[in-house]
Write an enzyme that holds these catalytic residues in place. Structure first.
Site, PDB file in Angstrom:
ATOM      1  N   ASP A 399       0.845  -1.198   0.000  1.00  0.00           N
ATOM      2  CA  ASP A 399       0.000   0.000   0.000  1.00  0.00           C
ATOM      3  C   ASP A 399       0.880   1.248   0.000  1.00  0.00           C
ATOM      4  OD1 ASP A 399      -2.552  -1.417  -0.064  1.00  0.00           O
ATOM      5  OD2 ASP A 399      -2.001  -2.124   1.920  1.00  0.00           O
ATOM      6  N   SER A 400       0.543   2.273   0.740  1.00  0.00           N
ATOM      7  CA  SER A 400       1.249   3.540   0.591  1.00  0.00           C
ATOM      8  C   SER A 400       2.678   3.540   1.118  1.00  0.00           C
ATOM      9  CB  SER A 400       0.464   4.664   1.280  1.00  0.00           C
ATOM     10  OG  SER A 400      -0.701   4.975   0.545  1.00  0.00           O
TER      11      SER A 400
END
Length: 596
Positions: A399-400
């Site tokens: 993810d981020s």
């Protein structure tokens, strides 16, 4: 599995293109190489047909196809402009904030499309498999009812043919009233099946031609090629170009078999062989797992022309044949990097503990309802503390948190610089207010601005992105899920242990990149600083269909000349956010006296 449905469809685009080029190459070499070389060139197709099912990764897929493949995931935590936001979450860190933003894309449409494609393919393959099984069952019944050849004349001719081919072991010959033309059948237990009318009505020359043809199939091991062709027809039943290529391969096989027989016949025998071929042309044997003399009218014309113009292959022709096969292999190799492969890369990372000080700790009280893990590396003591080792070595979507390294990619490629990392907002309205303005690296990292890092990837290009994550050894290195979404619940995976190892490599610049670029990334990660300690890190949240299923907090604490690197990951059906992961990680760090 829905992901495979999309990927498999994309693979067929490349396979169709390869068939076109292979056909063109074969026509270019027609008449200039041996018939056997022409036949061998076809086998490169089977390698390509097998690749989508092999456990390998490939790089260099063009952006268009990579983005199409992205829709097959279960998927993305932040690509579509129309995505709904989960809102923001924040954890207090010494008066500063860990800002955790994510967006959700409804994956049900892509899941349904992928499952529909997969279901249609499986249904068609099942139907083709049933038809092939029924044909093989009919052939098996004929084999069971066939009688061992006893005709003395035919037996004598058969033995003479075996001697001509130098066979030490003769395959058995059977007769049956249920076939119109002779066939060679059997992969592990080959046998020749002769129709009764052939044994009783044909003269010795015709029998010799028939038996030489069938024995040549045996010598050339054509039963294996038959099996591959039939399996390919079942699996790729929907691809007309694959079927065309298989028909051409069947024709090339018979032409090569003819050439092998003609090589041991004199001119008179070759004429008789041509007449024999004509007499059996329309007597079709409708069994997919056999090799025989029967052929279509169009193929017959080609084979008769080859027989009429047959000349023994010269050394130059044979050398050109080898060169043609090498060229085909090169053509195949050039296609492989572009072929999206549905291969599940390793989901577990093997952490080599040899020579390392590793302590396993119980932190279950901090994780509560979450399934998760925590990894801590004390650089000064060169020691590790790991909670839930199995989960800590399991690769999941970053993810981020990938943005740490994507920022480094942008700096290394000159897309942004330490002096000028600004990007102008294009006016697209996002549901997260902090994204609706111009950004620099510090603001984009702090607010986890997706469009900023997606812009870096687009400017770098897919090949550069893939090469960069391969160069730094980022998890499974698989960015084939699409340049906008490979990191968000898609193809790129990394374990908490690897996250911690990579942070240490980044901090000490073991990658050998520009130190100024490394320092710029490190500055963008600072969350809180005091007189003697500095906390740096990045959160990440994976949201699928509006539910937070994956939460990350990775970073490090600088403390009086020492550095503690950590990674916390949590999994749940909902509420597993980056902010929740940061709360757990900070509590654990506090219990160890690393951060208060």
């Amino acid at each position: 599995m829905s992901y495979f449905g999309i990927r498999f469809l994309i693979c067929n685009i490349f396979i169709a293109l390869f068939v076109i080029l292979l056909t063109a190459a074969k026509r270019l070499f027609r008449g200039k190489i041996t018939e056997q070389a022409q036949y061998i060139m076809n086998f490169s197709l089977f390698v390509l047909l097998l690749v989508p099912f092999l456990p390998i990764r490939t790089f260099g897929i063009p952006d268009l196809f990579a983005e199409l493949g992205a829709h097959a995931g279960t998927l993305s935590s932040g690509t579509a402009q129309g995505a709904s936001a989960s809102g923001s979450a924040a954890a207090s860190v010494g008066g500063s904030w860990i800002r955790d933003f994510t967006v959700s894309v409804d994956s049900r449409t892509s899941l349904a499309a992928g499952m529909l494609l997969l279901s249609v393919w499986l249904l068609g393959a099942a139907v083709m498999g049933v038809l092939a099984f029924r044909a093989r069952l009919r052939l098996y019944r004929i084999e069971c009812s066939a009688l061992l050849l006893e005709n003395p004349i035919t037996c004598r001719i058969f033995r003479e043919c075996c001697i001509q081919f130098g066979l030490r072991r003769e395959p058995p010959v059977y007769t049956t009233p249920y076939l119109k033309s002779p066939v060679m059948t059997g992969l592990f237990h080959p046998r020749v099946l002769l129709p009764l009318h052939v044994v009783h009505d044909c003269d010795e020359n015709t029998l010799r031609c028939i038996l030489l043809h069938e024995l040549n199939h045996y010598v050339r091991k054509d039963a294996a090629g038959n099996l591959l062709m039939n399996l390919a027809g079942i699996v790729y039943w929907f691809n007309p170009l694959v079927w065309y290529a298989l028909r051409q391969m069947h024709s090339d096989r018979e032409t090569a078999c003819d050439a092998g027989v003609l090589e041991i016949l004199d001119s008179r025998g070759r004429t008789g062989y041509g007449h024999t071929l004509i007499s059996f042309a329309e007597k079709l044997t409708l069994f997919p797992f056999t090799s025989g003399m029967s052929t279509s009218v169009k193929q017959l014309e080609k084979r008769i022309r080859n027989i009429a113009s047959y000349r023994s292959a010269s050394s130059a022709v044979r050398i050109r044949g080898v060169a043609a096969c090498v060229l085909t292999a090169f053509l195949l190799a050039s296609f492989l990097p572009f072929l999206p492969s549905f291969a599940e890369t390793e989901t577990l990372y093997h952490f080599d503990t040899e020579g390392k000080a590793v302590e396993h700790v119980d932190l279950s009280s901090y994780f509560g309802e979450y399934e998760g893990s925590f990894v801590l590396y004390d650089a000064g003591a060169d020691s590790w503390m790991i909670y839930n080792e199995d989960t800590a070595g399991t690769r999941v979507s970053p993810d981020s948190t990938y943005k740490i390294y994507d920022a480094l990619l942008g700096l290394e490629k000159g897309i942004i610089t330490p002096e000028d990392s600004g990007m102008a907002w294009d006016g697209t309205e996002y549901s997260i207010d902090a994204w609706n303005s111009d950004q620099d690296l510090d603001s984009a990292m702090g607010n986890s601005v997706n469009w900023y890092f997606q812009s870096i990837d687009h400017q770098a290009g897919y090949s550069e992105v893939a090469g960069f994550y391969h160069e730094i050894g980022y998890g499974n290195e698989d960015v084939s899920g699409g340049i906008d979404s490979y990191w968000g619940e898609s193809t790129l995976k990394i374990s908490p242990i690897e996250q911690t190892e990579l942070l240490a490599k980044l901090y000490y610049n073991e990658f050998g990149f520009s130190q100024e670029n490394i320092d710029t990334v490190k500055d963008s990660l600072v969350l809180s600083s005091g007189t003697d300690k500095v906390l740096s890190g990045k959160t990440g949240t994976g949201m699928v269909n509006g539910k937070n299923v994956n939460g990350w907090f990775v970073g490090y604490v600088e403390d009086a000349g020492n550095v503690y690197f950590f990674a916390a990951n949590i999994q749940n059906e909902d509420n597993a956010s980056g902010s929740a992961a940061s709360d757990i990680a900070l509590s654990v760090l506090g219990s160890f006296g690393i951060w208060q």
